[in-house]
Design a protein around this motif. Structure first.
Motif, PDB file in Angstrom:
ATOM      1  N   LEU A  94       0.768  -1.300  -0.032  1.00  0.00           N
ATOM      2  CA  LEU A  94       0.078  -0.143  -0.123  1.00  0.00           C
ATOM      3  C   LEU A  94       0.907   1.233  -0.054  1.00  0.00           C
ATOM      4  CD1 LEU A  94      -2.602  -0.997   2.635  1.00  0.00           C
ATOM      5  CD2 LEU A  94      -2.965  -0.483   0.099  1.00  0.00           C
TER       6      LEU A  94
ATOM      7  N   GLU B 105      -8.116   6.673   2.231  1.00  0.00           N
ATOM      8  CA  GLU B 105      -8.473   5.339   1.879  1.00  0.00           C
ATOM      9  C   GLU B 105      -6.950   4.602   2.390  1.00  0.00           C
ATOM     10  OE1 GLU B 105      -9.051   4.192  -2.161  1.00  0.00           O
ATOM     11  OE2 GLU B 105      -8.853   2.103  -1.696  1.00  0.00           O
ATOM     12  N   ASN B 109      -7.051   1.745   5.255  1.00  0.00           N
ATOM     13  CA  ASN B 109      -6.460   0.273   4.920  1.00  0.00           C
ATOM     14  C   ASN B 109      -5.406   0.009   5.764  1.00  0.00           C
ATOM     15  OD1 ASN B 109      -8.390  -0.481   2.658  1.00  0.00           O
ATOM     16  ND2 ASN B 109      -7.219   0.641   1.207  1.00  0.00           N
ATOM     17  N   LYS B 112      -6.647  -1.043   9.235  1.00  0.00           N
ATOM     18  CA  LYS B 112      -7.413  -2.184   9.168  1.00  0.00           C
ATOM     19  C   LYS B 112      -6.409  -3.409   9.562  1.00  0.00           C
ATOM     20  CE  LYS B 112     -10.925  -4.763   6.537  1.00  0.00           C
ATOM     21  NZ  LYS B 112      -9.860  -5.910   5.857  1.00  0.00           N
TER      22      LYS B 112
END
Lengths: 121, 121
Positions: A94, B105, B109, B112
């Motif tokens: 990410l 986002e 993410n 999470k």
């Protein structure tokens, strides 16, 4: 070739299990098993160095394999480690994909901590 | 008051060690020790339920405490868990402080996945 790959997989598994649970073996078991795993010596070579029979080394390694697998069945440390490693890699992916200007420090810091998480385990 | 706090700390430590290493106790030990930790019963109550002497329960718990601490001295799972928890919290703090638009986002993410890492352990 398949036998070769399976042998490598087995040695990798034994080596990982030893990393996680080796401390729970006796000193004697640890010493012999470590030579088998880390130094990749033959049973005969280990037997000669340790002054025990080849059959004794064979039995000890077999017993250690059972003991180490038994601990994994109960504690699942290897399984958990692989799951955490997977998640840390997802965080890193990410961050790789996020190229906003101004976020360099955030990305660098999170990457550093993620790396440290893996080192803890 | 200090004795009270120390008692809570000791029970917390016992409870955490049981979470990590309880599977390595025998079924009998696990059953008795779990009642002592989770249900907060007195030695007398546990003894009566299990049909063994109060002294037997006392000895079993003492032996379990030693066993669980012995595993922690060798494997350090609790220590490692606390270190990873600390690092995950640092990642979450960094994300809390990062309020760039467009990064929602990414932040969501990573948050999470960080949470999932803790659940794995």
């Amino acid at each position: 070739m398949i036998a070769q790959v399976m042998k490598v997989d087995k040695i990798l598994e034994q080596s990982l299990l030893f990393d996680f649970y080796g401390e729970l073996l006796t000193e004697h078991q640890k010493e012999i098993y470590e030579r088998f795993i880390a130094e990749d010596l033959s049973l005969g070579e280990i037997a000669e160095e340790a002054g025990i029979s080849r059959q004794g080394v064979h039995d000890l390694i077999k017993r250690c394999n059972q003991t180490l697998r038994g601990y994994e069945e109960k504690l699942h440390l290897l399984e958990k480690f692989l799951a955490v490693k997977d998640k840390v890699e997802r965080i890193e992916q990410l961050l790789d994909q996020y190229n906003e200007e101004g976020a360099e420090e955030l990305v660098r810091n999170i990457r550093k901590i993620s790396g440290e998480i893996i080192e803890e385990l």
